[in-house]
Write an enzyme that holds these catalytic residues in place. Structure first.
Site, PDB file in Angstrom:
ATOM      1  N   GLU A 359       3.304  16.495  15.286  1.00  0.00           N
ATOM      2  CA  GLU A 359       3.263  17.415  14.148  1.00  0.00           C
ATOM      3  C   GLU A 359       2.649  18.748  14.559  1.00  0.00           C
ATOM      4  OE1 GLU A 359       2.927  16.178   9.698  1.00  0.00           O
ATOM      5  OE2 GLU A 359       0.889  16.646  10.349  1.00  0.00           O
ATOM      6  N   HIS A 390       6.162  -6.864  28.095  1.00  0.00           N
ATOM      7  CA  HIS A 390       7.260  -7.793  27.831  1.00  0.00           C
ATOM      8  C   HIS A 390       8.298  -7.171  26.897  1.00  0.00           C
ATOM      9  CE1 HIS A 390       5.301 -11.276  29.787  1.00  0.00           C
ATOM     10  NE2 HIS A 390       4.194 -10.631  29.444  1.00  0.00           N
ATOM     11  N   LYS A 518      10.777  17.242   1.961  1.00  0.00           N
ATOM     12  CA  LYS A 518      10.141  17.053   0.652  1.00  0.00           C
ATOM     13  C   LYS A 518      10.930  17.775  -0.436  1.00  0.00           C
ATOM     14  CE  LYS A 518       5.351  16.788   2.344  1.00  0.00           C
ATOM     15  NZ  LYS A 518       4.032  17.448   2.274  1.00  0.00           N
TER      16      LYS A 518
END
Length: 554
Positions: A359, A390, A518
Site C-alpha cells: 500500500e 511443503h 470504494k
C-alpha cells in the site's frame, strides 16, 4: 529542494548508472564461490541492532556492491529525507500532511511541533488514557450491563486498524494477560461475524470501533451488526456505552452511535493507518498484553528509530534491507519478495508487511505526479516456516523467477517440545543454504549413481534434480520474541519501506488507488439491490450483477 517537492529521476544519477555497470560485471558471480574465497564474508555482511541479528551474507553482493548502493542512498539525499520525516515536514505531499508515527514512540519530555504546536503532550495524554482504561478492565472495574466484568474484547476495524494490532497481539500471545480475551472483526462477510459472536456473551463483551472517519464501510457495518446483536442478547440502549468504545477522529459520529465522548480515543492525520498500531489503534494490543508490555513495544520501536537516524548507511539495518530490495527489483528483475517467519506466533507478519509495503510503495507516479521510470514496490508474500517448505518453496528453489526472501527465526521457543525447536531452526537455516548452494548436474548424477540407478535412468532424471542455487536471502534472528524486539522488527520494516520510496521518488504515505474501488462499490451495490436501474460502465460487471440478481430472485 526537499525530496518530496522536486523528486529526482533516480535513473539519471551517477550512482544508478554505476550500479547498472556493476550489475553487468556481476553476471558470473557465485555466492558459494564468494564464501569459499572469503572466510570473513559472514562477518562482513552481518550486524546486530536493537535486539535483532541480520545475516545478509547470502546475497548477490560484494563490498563494492554495498558501497555503490550506499552511494545511491547518498545521492538521493536519504539523510535529509530521514530528517524531514522525523522533524515533521510535509513529506506526504499529495495529502499535505507530515508523517509522524514515530512520534508515538518517543519518550516523555521530547518536543515535536506540528503547525507550531508541540504534539508530544497530547501523545502521552492518550497513552495515559489507554493505561487507565486497560487497568480498569484488567482489574474488573469496567462492568457490562449485568455488572459482570468484561471477559472479551472485540476490535472492529480493517486494514491498518486490524492487521498491525492482530499481528502484535498474536505474536506476543505468551505475554497475554489472563482474564480478557481479544478478538478481531474485519471482513464484511457475515460468516466472520457469525462465527465470532457464537462464542461471546453480550453482557461481558466490549467492542472497540476503530475507524478514523467512523464511516469506513466494513467497520461501520460490522459495528451496526454488533450493536444489533448486543441489543438482541439483552443489552439496552441506555447501557450501550458500557460495551462500545471508539478510536476515531470523528467524535460526532461516534457519539451519535451511542459511545460516550470520554470513551473516544483520538486519531491524528499525521499517522497513516498502516503505521498506526503504536497509537490508540493499538488499544487491543494493550488490552491483550498489558500497558507495561505495550510501552516496551513502543520502546523497542524507538530504539530502531534511533538506529535508523544515527547508524552509517553501511551498518544501518533498514537502509541495507531497502537497498538490497532496490538492487534486486531494479537491477535483477525481481518482482516479488517472500517473508518466511519460522515462528508460529509470527504467522501474521506477512499479512501486515503486505499492507505496509504494497500500500505504501505500490505507486506509479513520482511525488510531483510525473510517471516513474523504474519499477517500484514488489509483491510481498509468504507464510509460516516449515509449512511453506511443503507448498511454495519449490518455486523458490527451481522456478524461473528470482525471488529474494527474508527468513525470520527466534533462537529460543516459548514452548519447547522435545527437539522440535532445534529442527525448526535447522530447517530455517537449511532452506536459506539450499537457495544459495543449489545442486549441480554433476552432483545430481553422483547422487543417483550412489542409489544404484543405471546410466540411462540417470540421464533422464538428473535434469529434474538440478537446482540452480545462487538465490538470495536474508536471515533475521532474534533471541526470543519479546515486546521490545517485536517493536524493533516492525519499525525496521517501516523504515525499509520509507527508504525505498525516497530512492524511487514516490509517496509512501498515500493510497489513492484504494479509493476507486470504494467509489465504484457504491454504485454496484445500488444496482444489486435495485435502487439504481441503469447499466454498469462495462458489460462484465453488469453481467455479474444480473447473475447475482437472478439467483436472489429465486
Amino acid at each position: 529542494m526537499a525530496f518530496y517537492r522536486t523528486p529526482h529521476d533516480v535513473t539519471a544519477l551517477p550512482a544508478w548508472k554505476a550500479l547498472q555497470q556493476h550489475r553487468e560485471a556481476m553476471r558470473g558471480f557465485s555466492m558459494s564461490e564468494a564464501f569459499a574465497a572469503d572466510a570473513k564474508r559472514f562477518d562482513q555482511f552481518s550486524l546486530s541492532a536493537c535486539g535483532l541479528f541480520l545475516d545478509y551474507s547470502k546475497n548477490l553482493i560484494t563490498e563494492q556492491s554495498r558501497d555503490l548502493l550506499v552511494n545511491l542512498a547518498n545521492e538521493v539525499g536519504l539523510q535529509d529525507a530521514i530528517k524531514s520525516m522525523f522533524s515533521g515536514e510535509i513529506i506526504n505531499a499529495s495529502e499535505g500532511r507530515p508523517v509522524l508515527h514515530t512520534a508515538l514512540r518517543r519518550p516523555v519530555g521530547d518536543k515535536l511541533s506540528v503547525n507550531g504546536v508541540n504534539v508530544m503532550p497530547e501523545v502521552h495524554k492518550v497513552l495515559n488514557q489507554i493505561t487507565e482504561l486497560v487497568g480498569r478492565i484488567h482489574d474488573g472495574l469496567w462492568r457490562g450491563y449485568s455488572e459482570k466484568p468484561i471477559t472479551d474484547v472485540v476490535n472492529i476495524g480493517i486494514g491498518g486498524s486490524f492487521l498491525g494490532p492482530e499481528l502484535v497481539s498474536e505474536a506476543l500471545l505468551p505475554y497475554a494477560q489472563r482474564g480478557v480475551r481479544c478478538h478481531y472483526l474485519a471482513n464484511i462477510d457475515g460468516s466472520e461475524f457469525h462465527e465470532l459472536s457464537a462464542n461471546l456473551r453480550a453482557e461481558t463483551t466490549l467492542f472497540i470501533v476503530s475507524s478514523k472517519s467512523f464511516n469506513t464501510l466494513e467497520t461501520l457495518k460490522n459495528a451496526m451488526a454488533a450493536r444489533t446483536w448486543y441489543l438482541a442478547q439483552g443489552g439496552s440502549e441506555a447501557e450501550l456505552y458500557r460495551h462500545f468504545i471508539a478510536v476515531s477522529s470523528n467524535k460526532a459520529a461516534a457519539v451519535a452511535f451511542g459511545i460516550r465522548e470520554e470513551n473516544i480515543f483520538p486519531m491524528w492525520d499525521w499517522v497513516g493507518g498502516r503505521y498506526s498500531l503504536w497509537s490508540a489503534i493499538g488499544l487491543p494490543i494493550a488490552l491483550a498484553i498489558g500497558t507495561a508490555n505495550f510501552k516496551e513495544l513502543l520502546s523497542g520501536a524507538y530504539t530502531m528509530d534511533q538506529h535508523f537516524q544515527t547508524a552509517p548507511f553501511d551498518k544501518n539495518m533498514p537502509v541495507l534491507l531497502a537497498l538490497l530490495g532496490v538492487w534486486y527489483g531494479n537491477f535483477w528483475d525481481a518482482n516479488s519478495h517472500a517473508i518466511l517467519p519460522y515462528d508460529h506466533y509470527l504467522r501474521n507478519i506477512t499479512k501486515h508487511l503486505q499492507q505496509l509495503d504494497m500500500e505504501s510503495n505500490g505507486k506509479s507516479v513520482l511525488q510531483d505526479g510525473t510517471p516513474v521510470k523504474t519499477d517500484t514496490g514488489p509483491v510481498i508474500w509468504g507464510g509460516v516456516g516449515c509449512n511453506g517448505q511443503h507448498a511454495y518453496h519449490q518455486l523458490l528453489h527451481q522456478g524461473t523467477q528470482l525471488i529474494p526472501a527474508d527468513f525470520i527465526v527466534p533462537v529460543v521457543s516459548f514452548n519447547p517440545v522435545a527437539d522440535h525447536h532445534q529442527w525448526l531452526y535447522a530447517n530455517c537455516l537449511s532452506q536459506s543454504q539450499a537457495l544459495m548452494l543449489g545442486k549441480t548436474r554433476e552432483e545430481a548424477e553422483a547422487e543417483l549413481r550412489a542409489k544404484g540407478l543405471n546410466e540411462a535412468d540417470i540421464e533422464k532424471l538428473a535434469p529434474h534434480k538440478v537446482i540452480p542455487g545462487n538465490r538470495p536471502s536474508n536471515t533475521l534472528v532474534v533471541e526470543r520474541i519479546s515486546p521490545r524486539r517485536l517493536g524493533a522488527l516492525v519499525a525496521m520494516y517501516e523504515h525499509k519501506v520509507f527508504v525505498q520510496s525516497v530512492i524511487w521518488g514516490i509517496n509512501a504515505f498515500d493510497q489513492w488507488g484504494v479509493e476507486l474501488g470504494k467509489e465504484l462499490g457504491k454504485s454496484v451495490y445500488q444496482r444489486l439491490v435495485g435502487s439504481l436501474e441503469d447499466s454498469a460502465e462495462d458489460g462484465s460487471t453488469q453481467g455479474l450483477i444480473n447473475y447475482f440478481r437472478g439467483k436472489h430472485r429465486g
